[in-house]
Design a protein around this motif. Structure first.
Motif, mmCIF file in Angstrom:
data_model
loop_
_atom_site.group_PDB
_atom_site.id
_atom_site.type_symbol
_atom_site.label_atom_id
_atom_site.label_comp_id
_atom_site.label_asym_id
_atom_site.label_seq_id
_atom_site.Cartn_x
_atom_site.Cartn_y
_atom_site.Cartn_z
ATOM 1 N N ARG A 1 9.702 4.627 1.752
ATOM 2 C CA ARG A 1 8.296 4.205 1.645
ATOM 3 C C ARG A 1 7.946 3.862 0.202
ATOM 4 O O ARG A 1 8.632 4.306 -0.725
ATOM 5 N N THR A 2 6.867 3.120 0.033
ATOM 6 C CA THR A 2 6.423 2.771 -1.325
ATOM 7 C C THR A 2 6.131 4.043 -2.119
ATOM 8 O O THR A 2 5.576 5.005 -1.585
ATOM 9 N N GLY A 3 6.489 4.005 -3.374
ATOM 10 C CA GLY A 3 6.202 5.124 -4.263
ATOM 11 C C GLY A 3 7.209 6.254 -4.178
ATOM 12 O O GLY A 3 7.172 7.176 -4.985
ATOM 13 N N GLU A 4 8.121 6.170 -3.223
ATOM 14 C CA GLU A 4 9.077 7.272 -3.042
ATOM 15 C C GLU A 4 10.295 7.119 -3.948
ATOM 16 O O GLU A 4 10.779 6.000 -4.161
ATOM 17 N N LEU A 5 10.783 8.225 -4.426
ATOM 18 C CA LEU A 5 12.070 8.253 -5.126
ATOM 19 C C LEU A 5 12.953 9.212 -4.332
ATOM 20 O O LEU A 5 12.761 10.428 -4.344
ATOM 21 N N PRO B 1 0.823 -1.204 0.000
ATOM 22 C CA PRO B 1 0.000 0.000 0.000
ATOM 23 C C PRO B 1 0.859 1.257 0.000
ATOM 24 O O PRO B 1 2.010 1.227 0.445
ATOM 25 N N ALA B 2 0.266 2.329 -0.503
ATOM 26 C CA ALA B 2 1.019 3.583 -0.598
ATOM 27 C C ALA B 2 1.504 4.007 0.786
ATOM 28 O O ALA B 2 0.847 3.767 1.792
ATOM 29 N N ASN B 3 2.671 4.600 0.779
ATOM 30 C CA ASN B 3 3.261 5.163 1.991
ATOM 31 C C ASN B 3 3.675 4.122 3.034
ATOM 32 O O ASN B 3 3.972 4.470 4.161
ATOM 33 N N GLN B 4 3.676 2.861 2.645
ATOM 34 C CA GLN B 4 4.123 1.834 3.599
ATOM 35 C C GLN B 4 5.648 1.853 3.672
ATOM 36 O O GLN B 4 6.329 1.945 2.641
ATOM 37 N N VAL B 5 6.168 1.757 4.883
ATOM 38 C CA VAL B 5 7.622 1.747 5.034
ATOM 39 C C VAL B 5 8.150 0.388 4.585
ATOM 40 O O VAL B 5 7.742 -0.646 5.104
ATOM 41 N N LEU B 6 9.037 0.413 3.579
ATOM 42 C CA LEU B 6 9.605 -0.834 3.072
ATOM 43 C C LEU B 6 11.002 -1.080 3.627
ATOM 44 O O LEU B 6 11.470 -2.213 3.664
ATOM 45 N N LEU B 7 11.659 0.000 3.982
ATOM 46 C CA LEU B 7 13.004 -0.149 4.543
ATOM 47 C C LEU B 7 13.167 0.874 5.660
ATOM 48 O O LEU B 7 12.853 2.051 5.472
ATOM 49 N N ARG B 8 13.597 0.388 6.774
ATOM 50 C CA ARG B 8 13.818 1.310 7.897
ATOM 51 C C ARG B 8 15.171 0.985 8.506
ATOM 52 O O ARG B 8 15.459 -0.171 8.788
#
Lengths: 320, 240
Positions: free
Chosen positions: A35-39, A6-13
């Motif tokens: 987060r997802t969708g981020e560049l 889902p959008a804005n989900q943290v994929l790497l922390r």
């Protein structure tokens, strides 16, 4: 992670991560999230520890301290675009084989990724015949083809001439943006960062010193250190304050309140970059032709810039 | 000069008429060269892959050892093998002295350093980003080995050429372990020595000419494969 997050989900922390190379601590106490969708652009001077941080985020290097959590598979595209002595298509399908993609899907996925990078026409070419820019395109396409959840790219535009870099940057800016993925790109050049990133991380001497949208960071750098790194090269000190400026902030104006002497002039395509000595500091600006010459006295006004309390130690400023 | 010319003239009929002894030595030489090179490759390539791709302490020492072993005098190798094979030696129970097996073993041992040192060097000479990128994109050990060998194929074939060369031309070690028995465990190189020692110069010249011809054919063939389109197209299937 198998389906699009889902959008804005943290994929790497990563939390309080430090990385050592031998005895030297190259990355110090870095915390960040992708987060997802981020560049996201990771920007810093040479030797700041950008590539080391990238390796640690991708799992290629074990941090000496701190924690990294990944939700999904990570692909790292190294700085050097070394390709196997095969065709371009074979190089991309080979990467898909390494990644574990079933054989029947590989060719289509490889061609799709090449098309995304504007390199579909290169598919039958032998990799050894590619130019530097073409190799970079294929290198990025190879990383895109595996469709990772988290994509980390180390200086994907390094070593290209200005024209090739500009074209590649234009294509990569849209190709690297995906709603299903978090992407972190290490960039060395500020122009690349502005062109690509939604969010910038600035790493100086192994420490994450600023984070935010590029425009916001440029307008409100959080410290003198960051401001100097972002191109605020002029400095005036007065009344307990330091004013840092970029060349567009300094305007040659016969009615300007400040008197300056031109100490250096470097010719540019359409003008000259001037170094100006003032009573309380030194400024830089770009003047159109015919530009004043060294030794001339000019009047200037400053429009913009950022102000900091005078306490900033010079030694820190000098280090960037 | 007249002597050389006379011996050459006498040697030609021996070659042209297919002397049975000469044919048997040629056949044994080909067998020794091919089998010893294949065995050396089978043993040496995995060792070279460990040296070339491994990331462990002592890797450089292994490379130095492999490089140094290129300079081992064949006679010394043969002497140590002889000491291993004699009835009182550690491998005496295998009864290898003065056997064809001993010749195969000696040539394999001599070819091994060429395969190991040159293949490892070829792998280490690959662009470092290529293998690192493969690792980062999930390539397993088998896939990395396949990639490394395929990319380093020109160097690997150079190693095979060097190994083949030594198995064709080496004499000292096989004479020590095989005793250079007439018509039994002689290669063309050791047979040349045998005939020269017996002052059968025409026979020695005939055998030497055949040896040079065989070297040209075998080495030329492998070299052509090496040069084909920047290297032979080795057919490795991509491991899935």
């Amino acid at each position: 992670m198998t389906e699009a997050a889902p959008a804005n989900q943290v994929l790497l922390r990563c939390q309080n991560v430090s990385v050592r190379r031998g005895e030297r601590e190259v990355v110090r106490d870095v915390s960040l999230a992708l987060r997802t969708g981020e560049l996201v652009g990771l920007l810093g001077p040479n030797g700041a520890g950008k590539s080391t941080l990238l390796d640690a985020l991708g799992g290629a290097v074990v941090p000496a301290q701190g924690r990294i959590e990944r939700d999904g598979r990570v692909a790292i595209a190294l700085q050097s675009p070394d390709l196997a002595r095969r065709t371009v298509l074979a190089n991309v399908t080979l990467a898909l084989a390494w990644w574990g993609v079933p054989r029947p899907q590989r060719a289509d996925r490889a061609l799709q990724a090449l098309a995304t990078m504007g390199a579909e026409h290169l598919a039958p070419r032998a990799a050894r015949t590619l130019s530097g820019g073409e190799r970079r395109r294929v290198h990025i396409a190879r990383a895109l083809a595996v469709r990772p959840d988290i994509l980390l790219l180390d200086e994907p535009f390094a070593g290209l001439d200005a024209e090739t870099r500009a074209t590649l940057l234009q294509d990569a800016a849209s190709a690297l943006r995906s709603r299903a993925r978090a992407t972190l790109v290490v960039v060395h050049d500020r122009a690349e960062a502005w062109a690509l990133a939604d969010r910038l991380l600035i790493l100086i001497a192994g420490e994450l010193v600023a984070e935010g949208p590029p425009r916001e960071l440029l307008e409100h750098p959080p410290s003198q250190l960051v401001a100097r790194f972002l191109g605020f090269d002029g400095m005036l000190t007065d009344a307990g304050e330091t004013l840092l400026t970029r060349p567009p902030h300094v305007i040659l104006d016969p009615a300007g309140p400040l008197r300056a002497r031109v100490t250096r002039a470097v010719a540019l395509e359409d003008g000259a970059r001037l170094e100006l000595e003032l009573e309380h500091g030194r400024l830089y600006t770009v003047a159109p032709l015919p530009a004043p010459r060294p030794g001339d006295t000019v009047r200037v006004r400053v429009q913009g810039g950022v102000r900091f309390p005078l306490a900033a130690p010079e030694s820190v400023l000098a280090s960037i | 000069m007249q002597l050389l010319w006379d011996e050459l003239r006498d040697a030609v009929p021996l070659i042209v008429h297919g002397n049975p002894y000469l044919l048997s030595v040629v056949w044994f030489t080909i067998q020794v060269a091919v089998i010893a090179t294949v065995l050396a490759a089978a043993i040496g390539v995995p060792i070279a892959l460990v040296i070339g791709l491994g990331r462990f302490p002592g890797r450089r020492m292994l490379q130095v050892f492999a490089n140094a072993s290129l300079a081992l005098p064949p006679v010394v190798v043969g002497f140590f093998l002889f000491l291993l094979f004699v009835p009182q030696g550690p491998l005496g129970a295998l009864h290898l002295t003065v056997t064809r097996k001993a010749v195969f073993i000696a040539q394999t041992v001599l070819a091994l350093p060429y395969i190991v040192a040159l293949t490892a060097a070829a792998i280490q000479g690959l662009p470092p980003g290529l293998l690192a990128q493969a690792r980062l994109l999930g390539a397993g050990r088998r896939q990395l080995c396949t990639l490394a060998l395929r990319e380093a194929r020109i160097g690997v074939l150079a190693a095979v050429i060097a190994a083949l060369g030594t198995t064709l031309s080496e004499v000292g070690a096989i004479v020590l372990v095989g005793d250079n028995v007439y018509g039994y465990d002689q290669t063309l190189a050791s047979a040349t020595l045998y005939e020269a020692n017996a002052a059968h110069y025409a026979d020695a010249v005939a055998i030497a000419i055949v040896l040079i011809g065989l070297i040209l054919v075998l080495m030329g063939g492998v070299s052509l494969l090496q040069q084909q389109d920047g290297g032979i197209r080795l057919r490795f299937r991509s491991a899935t």
